[in-house]
Scaffold this active site. Structure first.
Site, PDB file in Angstrom:
ATOM      1  N   GLY A  50       0.653   6.020   0.188  1.00 13.49           N
ATOM      2  CA  GLY A  50       0.032   7.128   0.420  1.00 13.49           C
ATOM      3  C   GLY A  50       0.761   8.456   0.730  1.00 13.49           C
ATOM      4  N   GLY A  51       0.102   9.393   1.158  1.00 16.56           N
ATOM      5  CA  GLY A  51       0.653  10.596   1.393  1.00 16.56           C
ATOM      6  C   GLY A  51       1.950  10.635   2.530  1.00 16.56           C
ATOM      7  CG  MET A  52       1.142  10.420   6.382  1.00 14.93           C
ATOM      8  SD  MET A  52       0.627  10.156   7.860  1.00 14.93           S
ATOM      9  CE  MET A  52       2.155  10.247   8.916  1.00 14.93           C
ATOM     10  N   GLY A  53       3.851   7.653   3.142  1.00 13.11           N
ATOM     11  CA  GLY A  53       5.021   6.713   2.986  1.00 13.11           C
ATOM     12  C   GLY A  53       4.411   5.514   2.065  1.00 13.11           C
TER      13      GLY A  53
ATOM     14  CB  VAL B  66       3.323  -0.775   4.059  1.00 12.04           C
ATOM     15  CG1 VAL B  66       3.162  -2.181   4.704  1.00 12.04           C
ATOM     16  CG2 VAL B  66       2.856   0.302   4.951  1.00 12.04           C
TER      17      VAL B  66
ATOM     18  CG  ASP C  29      -5.502   6.445  13.507  1.00 11.22           C
ATOM     19  OD1 ASP C  29      -7.062   6.586  13.616  1.00 11.22           O
ATOM     20  OD2 ASP C  29      -5.163   5.972  12.620  1.00 11.22           O
TER      21      ASP C  29
ATOM     22  CB  ALA D 175      -1.059  -0.180   1.276  1.00 11.55           C
TER      23      ALA D 175
ATOM     24  CE  LYS E  49       3.504   2.425   8.907  1.00 13.09           C
ATOM     25  NZ  LYS E  49       3.108   3.162  10.275  1.00 13.09           N
TER      26      LYS E  49
END
Length: 655
Positions: free
Chosen positions: A54-57, A59, A163, A52, A74
């Site tokens: 996304g904006g933060m990194g 995996v 979270d 996967a 990650k």
């Protein structure tokens, strides 16, 4: 042919929910780092497959050449001191949280400028959302307790997850749960997470977390309460709030519905989690774990059908910004009114299902300090609504605060199944089993017919009538030069007390038309109207202690309640005491009896009548309460300046 099963689906979902949200703004502008399959980090971890991004990194599935095993890695996609420091702190936090129900961290480091964390990889794992979908209620509770144990270990180490949601808990093939993704966790005394930052998934955030305030472990308790609600009801508590502003409002107001069905002890536990005020929640996950275990010991959990997957995916879609359908109120269950304004007969009464546990026989609880006395109170099922000077509170049967409105609301009607009130601007209905009011009219109604839910509004020079859905029924012209003193919404007609020039009672059909003066009625002053359940009797009471009973319509001949059984033609009953002399405050119907109660500075008194108007006796309530309310099963509440006392009405009648 069925598609092949993806053994790493749970890790892909976990990674997407972690990475697809925009990265927080921290220090210098973020710069993306390119990375791909085939890279080797620290000459040890070979990246095999992208799971996967996304904006933060990103995996990856990777191979640990040193230990010969597959892992999940990650990799941070941001450069800068603060993003890197936060990222590596996640690894350090999770690595020190050694617990069978927390996902294990094997290593972390930096290689060629890339920061990475190496996690335990669990092929064939499920997210908690997927696991819930294939287990009965007992099985779901077993998994939830395991997740609670993992969070409790984090809280014990001074870590708040921030979270928690079903996609951040993995279930191993052996059936054990593991809490994952401490990427936005807060540590006591840490300078990396401060007030003003909003980190996490909105659909599971506590109100104070949404507002960017400082948080404690009880913020995680809110998130866990949302998950427990999903476990019990098979839906998210705010699943009807598909737009983010509405979702945030519902969360900050703790507007949660609790329909009947789940075991009562577990419902009480959910309520203790989803409190708007952090101090009223259970303090941490350990306390919640003990509460869940105690609730399961109190009442066996029934077997239920398996959950569909999609209701548990909805909150994830909300967090990712998917959706946009407009929220609509549920259709009103009340029957329509025909064009002639004549309501259909009320539906046959159905024995309601208890949405809450039976309360204790007697209970009392404190009220907050207020600049003035309580104004109104009413039962809705076994819950009690109390209108104070500056706020309105909804209490459960044992005095637990279920909902708070930050303003005084004005009750205008009540029935066994609903309460109607306005806030000075709009009119709302609160249904039995719900804690979220439904707007029914964009105007403040002056009175409500509690049998059919119709509303009466005072306009400039006319009266406006509306049906239970807020649709217009008719208009009534006020006689020129006349002043309306009071409005009453009887089940059969609209009633208005108008100076003509003395106070006179006027009536008209709900469909509109002309107000007609009741020539047989002369008012001794202002008064109150109370409707018996079902609308078959009305009670009129007011100044100088009079009580009149009407069989269904104020145009009928009244039964005058009087101290003796004489056939005196006096217009109202002689005062029973100093208290009644200063005016009857309330009248309630209980079985075949009618209770009127009055209060003065010197005394308080309850008079008990039969429906023939004969006085059966008088009683003195305990102390000098301001408000009385009668609920189902003879539950009687007295509301004082600083407390509420609830007990069986038989305590009063038997004196």
């Amino acid at each position: 042919m069925e598609p092949p099963i993806d053994p790493l689906r749970a890790f892909r979902l976990l990674a997407r929910s972690d990475l697809e949200a925009p990265a927080p703004t921290l220090g210098a502008p973020a710069i993306r780092v390119n990375l791909g399959v085939g890279h080797v980090l620290d000459e040890r971890f070979e990246l095999i497959e992208l799971l996967a991004q996304g904006g933060m990194g990103r995996v990856f599935r990777a191979r640990d050449a040193q230990l010969g095993r597959e892992v999940a890695i990650k990799v941070l996609a941001l450069l800068g001191a603060e993003p890197t420091q936060r990222f590596l702190r996640e690894a350090q936090l999770t690595a020190r949280l050694v617990h069978p129900h927390i996902l294990r961290v094997h290593a972390c480091g930096q290689s060629d400028g890339w920061s990475y964390i190496v996690y335990e990889l669990i092929p064939e794992a499920q997210t908690l959302a997927d696991a819930f979908a294939v287990r009965d209620l007992e099985g779901r509770l077993d998994l939830f307790e395991q997740a609670l144990a993992g969070v409790a270990a984090a809280h014990d180490a001074g870590v708040v997850h921030r979270d928690l949601k079903p996609h951040n808990v993995l279930v191993r093939p052996d059936g054990s749960a593991a809490v994952a993704d401490f990427g936005v966790a807060h540590v006591a005394q840490s300078s990396l997470t401060v007030s003003g930052q909003v980190l996490g998934t909105p659909a599971y955030m506590a109100p104070e977390q949404l507002r960017g305030e400082a948080i404690e472990p009880n913020a995680d308790v809110w998130s866990l309460g949302v998950m427990l609600y999903e476990l019990l009801y098979e839906r998210h508590p705010f699943s009807d709030a598909l737009q983010l502003p509405l979702l945030m409002q519902r969360i900050c107001d703790a507007q949660v519905d609790y329909p009947p069905g789940p075991p009562a002890p577990l419902l009480r536990t959910v309520r203790r989690c989803l409190e708007a005020r952090p101090a009223r929640r259970l303090p941490d996950a350990a306390a919640l774990l003990e509460a869940v275990r105690a609730a399961r010991r109190q009442e066996p959990v029934p077997q239920t059908r398996k959950l569909p997957v999609w209701p548990l995916l909805l909150p994830l879609l909300l967090a990712l910004g998917v959706g946009g359908a407009l929220w609509r109120s549920a259709p009103d269950p009340r029957p329509p009114v025909d064009s002639g304004g004549t309501p259909p007969p009320p539906p046959a009464e159905v024995e309601p299902t208890a949405e809450l546990p039976r309360p204790v026989e007697r209970a009392s609880w404190s009220l907050p300090d207020e600049p003035g006395p309580p104004h109104q109170a009413a039962f809705l099922g076994e819950r009690l609504l109390v209108c104070l000077t500056t706020q309105t509170l909804l209490f459960g049967p044992e005095g637990e605060e279920l909902r708070a409105w930050p303003q005084r609301l004005s009750l205008i009607g009540r029935s066994p199944e609903a309460l109607w009130f306005h806030d000075g601007h709009k009119t709302y209905r609160l249904d039995r089993g719900s804690e979220t009011q439904v707007e029914v009219l964009g105007l403040p109604a002056a009175a409500c017919d509690p049998v059919h839910g119709r509303l009466l509004v005072l306009g400039e020079r006319e009266l406006l009538t509306f049906d239970a859905r807020g649709e217009p029924l008719g208009r009534l012209q006020i006689p020129a030069g006349r002043e309306v003193k009071q409005l009453f919404a009887a089940p059969t007609r609209v009633q208005a007390l108008i100076n003509d020039p003395d106070p006179r009672l006027f009536y008209a059909p709900w469909s509109g038309g002309t107000l007609t003066r009741n020539e047989h009625f002369m008012s001794p002053g202002s008064f109150k109207l109370e409707t018996a359940p079902g609308g078959d009797w009305l009670a009129l009471s007011g100044q100088t202690g009079f009580v009149w009973l009407y069989p269904g319509d104020l145009n009928a001949d009244p039964v005058r309640c009087r101290r003796d059984r004489s056939q005196s033609t006096e217009p109202f009953v002689a005062s029973l005491s100093v208290a009644h002399l200063e005016g009857v405050r309330q009248v309630v119907f209980y079985e075949d009896r009618v209770l009127s109660w009055a209060r003065s500075d010197e005394a308080a008194e309850v008079a008990i009548w039969n429906r023939r108007g004969e006085l059966l006796g008088t009683r003195a309530p305990p102390g000098k309460p301001w408000v009385m309310a009668l609920g189902p099963g003879g539950r009687l509440a007295w509301v004082y300046d600083d407390q509420v006392r609830v007990g069986p009405i038989e305590d009063l009648l038997a004196e």
